[in-house]
Design an enzyme around this catalytic site. Sequence first.
Site, mmCIF file in Angstrom:
data_model
loop_
_atom_site.group_PDB
_atom_site.id
_atom_site.type_symbol
_atom_site.label_atom_id
_atom_site.label_comp_id
_atom_site.label_asym_id
_atom_site.label_seq_id
_atom_site.Cartn_x
_atom_site.Cartn_y
_atom_site.Cartn_z
ATOM 1 N N GLU A 186 0.846 -1.249 -0.223
ATOM 2 C CA GLU A 186 -0.352 -0.115 -0.294
ATOM 3 C C GLU A 186 1.033 1.031 -0.033
ATOM 4 O O GLU A 186 0.834 1.720 -1.016
ATOM 5 C CB GLU A 186 -0.710 0.147 1.392
ATOM 6 N N CYS A 222 0.395 1.391 7.562
ATOM 7 C CA CYS A 222 -0.208 2.034 6.128
ATOM 8 C C CYS A 222 -1.045 2.636 6.120
ATOM 9 O O CYS A 222 -2.166 3.519 5.966
ATOM 10 C CB CYS A 222 -0.523 0.533 5.153
HETATM 11 ZN ZN ZN Z 1 0.977 -1.856 5.446
#
Ligand code: ZN
Length: 143
Positions: A60, A94
């Site tokens: 990500e 993330c």
């Molecule tokens: Zn991550």
Amino acid sequence: MPKHITEGDLALLAFAREIQQRAYVPYSNFRVGAAIYAGGEIFQGVNVENAAYGSTICAERSAALAAVTAGHTDFDAVAVIGDSDAPCVPCGACRQFLAEFNPSMRVIMSGKTDAVDVMRLDELLPEAFVRGYLDQDNGDDEE
Ligand SMILES: [Zn+2]
């Protein structure tokens, strides 16, 4: 709570699935692909591991770096697919990283099966620390 899955969600997920095999995962062998939709364009990323484990980066964030490098800082959606049985959720780091670029973006998640989950990022990370906190004492001080 499950949300309606759109054709756009599935299209973005296909870009994540397409890139997943390029993951560099000599340690975990857990491949993750991600695709971000921003400014009408698609940006892909994979997880890239490192012998110094802490230097590893997730798919990500790899995709987010590609989007920002191309000049996009307002993301509409991110799709994530991992080698898990259940749809793969973004890790905590993330979630925080992505919140910088739209705390309410759509997050489309899948794994090894056809199961797909869709949530908003602010459902996965309520009360995110975002730039507004830094502006509290700065008045109209912009960069
Ligand atoms: Zn991550």
